[in-house]
Design a protein around this motif. Structure first.
Motif, PDB file in Angstrom:
ATOM      1  N   ALA A 188      -8.161   4.730 -11.548  1.00  0.00           N
ATOM      2  CA  ALA A 188      -8.473   4.322 -10.087  1.00  0.00           C
ATOM      3  C   ALA A 188      -8.795   5.691  -9.517  1.00  0.00           C
ATOM      4  CB  ALA A 188      -7.437   3.905  -9.324  1.00  0.00           C
ATOM      5  N   SER A 189      -9.781   5.491  -8.676  1.00  0.00           N
ATOM      6  CA  SER A 189     -10.093   6.905  -8.031  1.00  0.00           C
ATOM      7  C   SER A 189      -9.613   7.090  -6.519  1.00  0.00           C
ATOM      8  CB  SER A 189     -11.776   6.982  -7.666  1.00  0.00           C
ATOM      9  OG  SER A 189     -12.257   5.953  -6.884  1.00  0.00           O
ATOM     10  N   SER A 190      -8.955   5.965  -6.110  1.00  0.00           N
ATOM     11  CA  SER A 190      -8.072   6.018  -4.786  1.00  0.00           C
ATOM     12  C   SER A 190      -7.169   4.921  -4.814  1.00  0.00           C
ATOM     13  CB  SER A 190      -9.034   5.915  -3.542  1.00  0.00           C
ATOM     14  OG  SER A 190      -9.436   4.592  -3.285  1.00  0.00           O
ATOM     15  N   TRP A 191      -6.103   5.125  -4.028  1.00  0.00           N
ATOM     16  CA  TRP A 191      -5.112   3.921  -3.963  1.00  0.00           C
ATOM     17  C   TRP A 191      -5.851   2.657  -3.675  1.00  0.00           C
ATOM     18  CZ3 TRP A 191      -4.253   1.313   0.626  1.00  0.00           C
ATOM     19  CH2 TRP A 191      -4.672   2.103   1.585  1.00  0.00           C
ATOM     20  N   ARG A 192      -6.570   2.439  -2.754  1.00  0.00           N
ATOM     21  CA  ARG A 192      -7.292   1.228  -2.276  1.00  0.00           C
ATOM     22  C   ARG A 192      -7.933   0.461  -3.536  1.00  0.00           C
ATOM     23  NH1 ARG A 192      -8.636   4.802   1.793  1.00  0.00           N
ATOM     24  NH2 ARG A 192      -7.898   3.914   3.916  1.00  0.00           N
ATOM     25  N   ASP A 193      -8.300   1.095  -4.810  1.00  0.00           N
ATOM     26  CA  ASP A 193      -8.779   0.604  -5.763  1.00  0.00           C
ATOM     27  C   ASP A 193      -7.702  -0.144  -6.624  1.00  0.00           C
ATOM     28  OD1 ASP A 193     -11.173   1.756  -5.490  1.00  0.00           O
ATOM     29  OD2 ASP A 193     -10.516   3.785  -6.824  1.00  0.00           O
ATOM     30  N   LEU A 194      -6.512   0.097  -6.356  1.00  0.00           N
ATOM     31  CA  LEU A 194      -5.309  -0.372  -6.928  1.00  0.00           C
ATOM     32  C   LEU A 194      -4.625  -1.640  -6.307  1.00  0.00           C
ATOM     33  CD1 LEU A 194      -3.337   2.561  -8.115  1.00  0.00           C
ATOM     34  CD2 LEU A 194      -4.663   1.366  -9.396  1.00  0.00           C
ATOM     35  N   MET A 195      -5.260  -1.882  -4.997  1.00  0.00           N
ATOM     36  CA  MET A 195      -4.436  -2.888  -4.138  1.00  0.00           C
ATOM     37  C   MET A 195      -4.645  -4.285  -4.686  1.00  0.00           C
ATOM     38  SD  MET A 195      -2.519  -1.352  -2.065  1.00  0.00           S
ATOM     39  CE  MET A 195      -2.025  -2.858  -1.527  1.00  0.00           C
ATOM     40  N   PRO A 196      -5.656  -4.858  -5.129  1.00  0.00           N
ATOM     41  CA  PRO A 196      -5.868  -6.249  -6.039  1.00  0.00           C
ATOM     42  C   PRO A 196      -4.881  -6.366  -7.037  1.00  0.00           C
ATOM     43  CG  PRO A 196      -8.270  -5.192  -5.807  1.00  0.00           C
ATOM     44  CD  PRO A 196      -7.062  -4.102  -5.079  1.00  0.00           C
ATOM     45  N   SER A 197      -4.568  -5.199  -7.977  1.00  0.00           N
ATOM     46  CA  SER A 197      -3.774  -5.464  -9.126  1.00  0.00           C
ATOM     47  C   SER A 197      -2.220  -5.381  -8.315  1.00  0.00           C
ATOM     48  CB  SER A 197      -3.963  -4.333  -9.959  1.00  0.00           C
ATOM     49  OG  SER A 197      -5.045  -4.416 -10.632  1.00  0.00           O
ATOM     50  N   ILE A 198      -1.923  -4.670  -7.431  1.00  0.00           N
ATOM     51  CA  ILE A 198      -0.513  -4.414  -6.938  1.00  0.00           C
ATOM     52  C   ILE A 198      -0.325  -5.871  -6.262  1.00  0.00           C
ATOM     53  CG2 ILE A 198       0.792  -3.371  -5.118  1.00  0.00           C
ATOM     54  CD1 ILE A 198      -0.796  -0.756  -5.759  1.00  0.00           C
ATOM     55  N   ARG A 199      -1.335  -6.481  -5.629  1.00  0.00           N
ATOM     56  CA  ARG A 199      -0.885  -7.628  -4.856  1.00  0.00           C
ATOM     57  C   ARG A 199      -0.737  -8.685  -5.956  1.00  0.00           C
ATOM     58  NH1 ARG A 199      -2.306  -8.302   1.012  1.00  0.00           N
ATOM     59  NH2 ARG A 199      -2.910 -10.469   0.514  1.00  0.00           N
TER      60      ARG A 199
ATOM     61  N   SER B 198       0.838  -1.235   0.081  1.00  0.00           N
ATOM     62  CA  SER B 198       0.008   0.001  -0.018  1.00  0.00           C
ATOM     63  C   SER B 198       0.937   1.260  -0.108  1.00  0.00           C
ATOM     64  CB  SER B 198      -0.858  -0.072   1.133  1.00  0.00           C
ATOM     65  OG  SER B 198      -0.212   0.203   2.271  1.00  0.00           O
ATOM     66  N   GLU B 199       2.090   1.243   0.412  1.00  0.00           N
ATOM     67  CA  GLU B 199       2.928   2.334   0.334  1.00  0.00           C
ATOM     68  C   GLU B 199       3.295   2.954  -1.152  1.00  0.00           C
ATOM     69  OE1 GLU B 199       6.722   1.764   2.977  1.00  0.00           O
ATOM     70  OE2 GLU B 199       5.462   0.377   3.897  1.00  0.00           O
ATOM     71  N   ALA B 200       3.332   1.700  -2.026  1.00  0.00           N
ATOM     72  CA  ALA B 200       3.612   2.222  -3.350  1.00  0.00           C
ATOM     73  C   ALA B 200       2.186   2.991  -4.055  1.00  0.00           C
ATOM     74  CB  ALA B 200       3.751   0.982  -4.221  1.00  0.00           C
ATOM     75  N   ALA B 201       1.202   2.292  -3.598  1.00  0.00           N
ATOM     76  CA  ALA B 201      -0.258   2.622  -4.079  1.00  0.00           C
ATOM     77  C   ALA B 201      -0.333   4.140  -3.423  1.00  0.00           C
ATOM     78  CB  ALA B 201      -1.380   1.734  -3.460  1.00  0.00           C
ATOM     79  N   ARG B 202      -0.128   4.421  -2.308  1.00  0.00           N
ATOM     80  CA  ARG B 202      -0.358   5.709  -1.542  1.00  0.00           C
ATOM     81  C   ARG B 202       0.721   6.831  -2.139  1.00  0.00           C
ATOM     82  NH1 ARG B 202      -0.520   4.260   4.531  1.00  0.00           N
ATOM     83  NH2 ARG B 202      -0.618   2.089   4.036  1.00  0.00           N
ATOM     84  N   ALA B 203       1.874   6.327  -2.835  1.00  0.00           N
ATOM     85  CA  ALA B 203       2.594   7.174  -3.167  1.00  0.00           C
ATOM     86  C   ALA B 203       2.291   7.881  -4.601  1.00  0.00           C
ATOM     87  CB  ALA B 203       4.091   6.571  -3.302  1.00  0.00           C
ATOM     88  N   LEU B 204       1.352   7.438  -5.200  1.00  0.00           N
ATOM     89  CA  LEU B 204       1.111   7.876  -6.541  1.00  0.00           C
ATOM     90  C   LEU B 204       0.302   9.189  -6.458  1.00  0.00           C
ATOM     91  CD1 LEU B 204      -0.495   4.597  -8.034  1.00  0.00           C
ATOM     92  CD2 LEU B 204       1.895   5.800  -8.636  1.00  0.00           C
ATOM     93  N   SER B 205       0.454  10.133  -7.256  1.00  0.00           N
ATOM     94  CA  SER B 205      -0.127  11.375  -7.364  1.00  0.00           C
ATOM     95  C   SER B 205      -1.628  11.229  -7.780  1.00  0.00           C
ATOM     96  CB  SER B 205       0.518  12.523  -8.258  1.00  0.00           C
ATOM     97  OG  SER B 205       0.532  12.092  -9.378  1.00  0.00           O
TER      98      SER B 205
END
Length: 86
Positions: free
Chosen positions: A31-42, A15-22
Motif C-alpha cells: 500500500a502507498s497510503s493507509w487509505r489503500d488498506l481500508m477495503p481489506s481492513i473492513r 482507520s485508526e489501525a491503518a493510520r498506526a502503520l509505519s
C-alpha cells in the motif's frame, strides 16, 4: 487493544489501525497510503465479527449479524467482544 485497557464501551475506528502503520509496514503490504488498506481492513472486521471476536457499530448501534459488508455503507466503529459476554 490491550486487555488491561479494553472495556465493553471502548471502541475504535478501523482507520485508526491503518493510520498506526509505519511507512515500512505500509510498504510491506504493497500500500502507498493507509487509505489503500481500508477495503481489506473492513473485510477483516466483518470476518472477525462473524467469528464472534468483535462487534461492528454504526451510529452507536450494533450492526446486525445478518448485515454484511456489502450492505454497510459509511463509517463503522469496532468493539471487542468481552469474554464474559461471549
Amino acid at each position: 487493544w490491550s486487555s488491561d485497557v479494553c472495556s465493553s464501551d471502548l471502541t475504535m475506528c478501523p482507520s485508526e489501525a491503518a493510520r498506526a502503520l509505519s511507512s515500512t509496514e505500509l510498504k510491506a503490504t504493497g500500500a502507498s497510503s493507509w487509505r489503500d488498506l481500508m477495503p481489506s481492513i473492513r473485510e477483516q472486521c466483518f470476518r472477525l465479527r462473524d467469528r464472534g471476536d468483535l462487534e461492528i457499530l454504526q451510529g452507536g448501534q450494533i450492526v446486525p449479524a445478518d448485515q454484511g459488508l456489502g450492505d454497510t455503507a459509511g463509517p463503522i466503529r469496532l468493539r471487542k467482544v468481552s469474554k464474559e459476554a461471549a
